[in-house]
Every structure is written in C-alpha cells, then in structure tokens.
Design a protein around this motif. Structure first.
Motif, PDB file in Angstrom:
ATOM      1  N   LEU A  11       5.436 -10.261 -12.470  1.00 42.36           N
ATOM      2  CA  LEU A  11       5.439 -10.022 -11.034  1.00 42.36           C
ATOM      3  C   LEU A  11       6.707 -10.625 -10.435  1.00 42.36           C
ATOM      4  O   LEU A  11       6.975 -11.821 -10.590  1.00 42.36           O
ATOM      5  CB  LEU A  11       4.207 -10.639 -10.364  1.00 42.36           C
ATOM      6  CG  LEU A  11       2.845 -10.100 -10.797  1.00 42.36           C
ATOM      7  CD1 LEU A  11       1.728 -10.877 -10.109  1.00 42.36           C
ATOM      8  CD2 LEU A  11       2.716  -8.613 -10.486  1.00 42.36           C
ATOM      9  N   LYS A  78      14.505  -0.009  -9.122  1.00 43.04           N
ATOM     10  CA  LYS A  78      13.215  -0.641  -9.371  1.00 43.04           C
ATOM     11  C   LYS A  78      12.802  -1.506  -8.192  1.00 43.04           C
ATOM     12  O   LYS A  78      11.625  -1.503  -7.774  1.00 43.04           O
ATOM     13  CB  LYS A  78      13.286  -1.480 -10.649  1.00 43.04           C
ATOM     14  CG  LYS A  78      12.001  -2.239 -10.984  1.00 43.04           C
ATOM     15  CD  LYS A  78      10.827  -1.304 -11.208  1.00 43.04           C
ATOM     16  CE  LYS A  78       9.570  -2.069 -11.571  1.00 43.04           C
ATOM     17  NZ  LYS A  78       8.391  -1.177 -11.725  1.00 43.04           N
ATOM     18  N   ASN A  82       9.505  -0.865  -5.772  1.00 46.26           N
ATOM     19  CA  ASN A  82       8.518  -1.915  -5.541  1.00 46.26           C
ATOM     20  C   ASN A  82       8.291  -2.156  -4.058  1.00 46.26           C
ATOM     21  O   ASN A  82       7.163  -2.389  -3.608  1.00 46.26           O
ATOM     22  CB  ASN A  82       8.967  -3.215  -6.216  1.00 46.26           C
ATOM     23  CG  ASN A  82       8.754  -3.182  -7.717  1.00 46.26           C
ATOM     24  OD1 ASN A  82       8.086  -2.289  -8.234  1.00 46.26           O
ATOM     25  ND2 ASN A  82       9.320  -4.139  -8.428  1.00 46.26           N
ATOM     26  N   TYR A  83       9.378  -2.098  -3.275  1.00 52.95           N
ATOM     27  CA  TYR A  83       9.232  -2.254  -1.822  1.00 52.95           C
ATOM     28  C   TYR A  83       8.402  -1.110  -1.232  1.00 52.95           C
ATOM     29  O   TYR A  83       7.559  -1.319  -0.357  1.00 52.95           O
ATOM     30  CB  TYR A  83      10.605  -2.282  -1.155  1.00 52.95           C
ATOM     31  CG  TYR A  83      11.302  -3.631  -1.218  1.00 52.95           C
ATOM     32  CD1 TYR A  83      10.595  -4.811  -1.003  1.00 52.95           C
ATOM     33  CD2 TYR A  83      12.669  -3.718  -1.468  1.00 52.95           C
ATOM     34  CE1 TYR A  83      11.218  -6.037  -1.051  1.00 52.95           C
ATOM     35  CE2 TYR A  83      13.312  -4.948  -1.518  1.00 52.95           C
ATOM     36  CZ  TYR A  83      12.584  -6.102  -1.309  1.00 52.95           C
ATOM     37  OH  TYR A  83      13.203  -7.327  -1.358  1.00 52.95           O
ATOM     38  N   GLU A  86       4.814  -1.390  -2.402  1.00 49.01           N
ATOM     39  CA  GLU A  86       4.256  -2.709  -2.118  1.00 49.01           C
ATOM     40  C   GLU A  86       3.633  -3.316  -3.369  1.00 49.01           C
ATOM     41  O   GLU A  86       2.543  -3.907  -3.340  1.00 49.01           O
ATOM     42  CB  GLU A  86       3.223  -2.626  -0.984  1.00 49.01           C
ATOM     43  CG  GLU A  86       3.810  -2.165   0.332  1.00 49.01           C
ATOM     44  CD  GLU A  86       2.794  -2.153   1.454  1.00 49.01           C
ATOM     45  OE1 GLU A  86       1.596  -2.420   1.166  1.00 49.01           O
ATOM     46  OE2 GLU A  86       3.162  -1.897   2.608  1.00 49.01           O
ATOM     47  N   SER A  87       4.337  -3.127  -4.465  1.00 50.10           N
ATOM     48  CA  SER A  87       3.909  -3.687  -5.749  1.00 50.10           C
ATOM     49  C   SER A  87       5.109  -4.329  -6.422  1.00 50.10           C
ATOM     50  O   SER A  87       6.167  -3.707  -6.539  1.00 50.10           O
ATOM     51  CB  SER A  87       3.332  -2.589  -6.650  1.00 50.10           C
ATOM     52  OG  SER A  87       3.116  -3.069  -7.965  1.00 50.10           O
ATOM     53  N   ASN A  88       4.948  -5.565  -6.841  1.00 49.47           N
ATOM     54  CA  ASN A  88       6.047  -6.298  -7.474  1.00 49.47           C
ATOM     55  C   ASN A  88       5.933  -6.330  -8.992  1.00 49.47           C
ATOM     56  O   ASN A  88       6.614  -7.115  -9.644  1.00 49.47           O
ATOM     57  CB  ASN A  88       6.098  -7.731  -6.936  1.00 49.47           C
ATOM     58  CG  ASN A  88       6.423  -7.763  -5.461  1.00 49.47           C
ATOM     59  OD1 ASN A  88       7.151  -6.913  -4.965  1.00 49.47           O
ATOM     60  ND2 ASN A  88       5.864  -8.739  -4.756  1.00 49.47           N
ATOM     61  N   ILE A  90       6.117  -5.290 -12.994  1.00 51.42           N
ATOM     62  CA  ILE A  90       6.937  -4.612 -13.986  1.00 51.42           C
ATOM     63  C   ILE A  90       6.337  -4.918 -15.348  1.00 51.42           C
ATOM     64  O   ILE A  90       5.983  -6.068 -15.644  1.00 51.42           O
ATOM     65  CB  ILE A  90       8.419  -5.058 -13.919  1.00 51.42           C
ATOM     66  CG1 ILE A  90       9.264  -4.252 -14.917  1.00 51.42           C
ATOM     67  CG2 ILE A  90       8.572  -6.554 -14.145  1.00 51.42           C
ATOM     68  CD1 ILE A  90      10.762  -4.493 -14.781  1.00 51.42           C
TER      69      ILE A  90
END
Length: 311
Positions: A11, A78, A82-83, A86-88, A90
C-alpha cells in the motif's frame, strides 16, 4: 523456488493523505506527464523525420527523450490510477516490476547523460576529428552499453529483493516501489541488498557525474577563448542547458540515495525524488529544444507550422 513473501500486495502512503492535496497532486502530475510525454514524443519524431538532424548529438538526444518517456511512464500512470480509484494498492509482482524498470531506466539515463557530455567534448575541443571519431558504430555502442549495463544492474537488484521476506508491514511511505524503501520494509537480513545499492548504484551515478565534470572543464575553457561575444554566449547557453539538467538530476539522486542522513521516506526526500523522476524528464525536451534553432525548425515543420518559424 520457495516463495519468501507472505505479503501479496503493498500500500502506497503517497505524498499526502489529505483528499484536497491528493486532488491537487493528481492535476499537477497529470499535467506534467502529458506535457512531458508530448514534448519527448515530438522531439523523437522531429529528429527522426528531419534528415538534417541525423547526427550523433541528435541521436543521443532522441534516445534521452525515449528514456525519459519510459522513466516517467513507470511511476506516474500508476500513481494517477490510484488517485482516480482511491486505492493505494499494488501487487507484489507489479511492485517488483516497477522497481526493476525504475532502476533500469534511471541507470540508463545517468550513463547516457555522460555520453552526451563526451559527444559535446569531442565536438567543441576536436571539431576536425569529430566526424572520424564519432562514427555511427560508436554511437550505437555508446547507446547500447548503457541499456545492457543498466538492465543487468536492475536484474541483480530484483533477484536479491525477491529473496527477502516481507512479513506484516506492507505500507510503502512513498508513491512508487523504491528499492531502499522495500529494503527497510523487509523483516529478513538485508545487508547484501544494502551493499548492492552502494556497490552497483554508486558507480552508475558517481562515475558518469565525474566524467561529465571532466568533459565540461575543457569545453568551458575552449568556449571562453571564442573571440565573438555572441558566439561565446550562444555556446555557454547551449552548455548551460545540459549542465542544468545534469545538476538537477544528479543533485537530487545523490541527495536521496547517497546522503547518510537520508531516510528515503521523509517529505524532503520525496520532493527530491519527484524532481528526478518527474520534473527532469518533463523539462528535458524543452530545455534542449528551446535553445536549438535546428530542432525548433524541425518541430515546427513536423507540426506544419514552419512558415511561423524564423531562424
């Protein structure tokens, strides 16, 4: 092979956890990425389609633009996705692949900058011998060697990182999979990895930087002897554009990776990382093209606006 990794994904903590700041960073990096991508693509196309620019200097410049395009595409898309989502997160394989390409393109960029300095050294200090020394075979070799050498280094780092164990902490205090950050997250012995960063990464950064300084010392001396003030200023402005790129790139890399006080995760280090991973590749095509009439003419010709360009 036994899988030493218990964590399936990492994350990113990113540059900020404030939603408003994240929106600002999204717009900022999206704009910079689009501008840099367009600038580097136009530089490559202009050099490729204009036969007058088929010379060693522009050959190296087109390769630098391609490397910069690859370098920014390894991290920025990437981060933007993610922005948006709204997910960090990988995945572990994606993280390892991202780290590999960051190391490979970054090392290639470093070595190629020293190659460009050597090319300018020959052109300025030995103009009569330049054509016989800087042959097409030598140009191809000077571009191929950085690629091969850099990918070998990246492969070694990736193999040894893959042998590490990551137990419970899967939060990366960065916006990409930085090798030093991953080493700090590992719960196994990382002495070999830390030594590899110094013994493989050190020469890739320090030796090209020293070569650039050695190359530009006689260049500055030769330019200073130019009798024409206008010619002297033109030469210094051209050299200054290259030196500004070199200073920004190597200064931030050395400050982050070879500074004993660096934590690799502080806000100051992340800003320095943004400088060499995003800002420098974005500025490169504009720094080189705005000070070169031949390249500007080729760009206008490519865009069909040659009639608006005056030498």
């Amino acid at each position: 092979m036994q899988n030493h990794t218990r964590i399936l994904e990492f994350l990113f903590l990113g540059l900020s956890d404030d939603p408003e700041q994240q929106q600002f960073f999204f717009r900022l990096f999206l704009g910079m990425y689009l501008i840099g991508t367009l600038g580097n693509l136009l530089t490559i196309l202009a050099i490729g389609f204009d036969s007058r620019l088929h010379s060693p200097m522009y050959f190296f410049l087109s390769n630098l633009s391609f490397l910069d395009l690859c370098f920014t595409s390894t991290t920025v898309p990437k981060m933007l996705v993610n922005y948006l989502l709204e997910s960090n997160a990988i995945s572990y394989p994606e993280c390892l692949a991202q780290m590999y390409f960051i190391n490979a393109f970054g090392a290639s960029d470093s070595i190629l900058l020293s190659t460009m300095a050597y090319d300018r050294y020959l052109a300025v200090c030995y103009p009569l011998h330049y054509g016989t020394v800087m042959t097409s075979h030598l140009c191809a070799l000077l571009v191929a060697v950085p690629w091969v050498f850099a990918h070998l280094i990246a492969m070694v780092h990736s193999i040894f990182i893959d042998q590490l164990s990551f137990c419970t902490n899967n939060k990366i205090p960065h916006f990409f999979c930085d090798i030093n950050t991953l080493i700090k997250l590992s719960c196994s012995d990382t002495h070999i990895n830390e030594m590899l960063v110094l013994f493989l990464g050190g020469p890739v950064v320090l030796i090209p930087f020293i070569c650039i300084v050695i190359s530009y010392t006689p260049i500055v001396s030769a330019v200073w002897k130019v009798p024409s003030v206008q010619g002297k200023w033109k030469a210094f402005s051209t050299c200054g554009s290259h030196l500004s790129v070199v200073t920004l790139f190597y200064g931030t890399v050395i400050g982050v990776y070879f500074n004993p006080t660096s934590t690799h995760t502080s806000h100051k280090d992340m800003i320095a990382t943004v400088m060499y991973t995003v800002v420098t590749p974005t500025l490169n095509p504009f720094i080189y093209s705005l000070r070169n009439n031949d390249l500007k003419g080729a760009l206008w010709k490519l865009l069909g606006l040659k009639r608006f360009f005056k030498r």
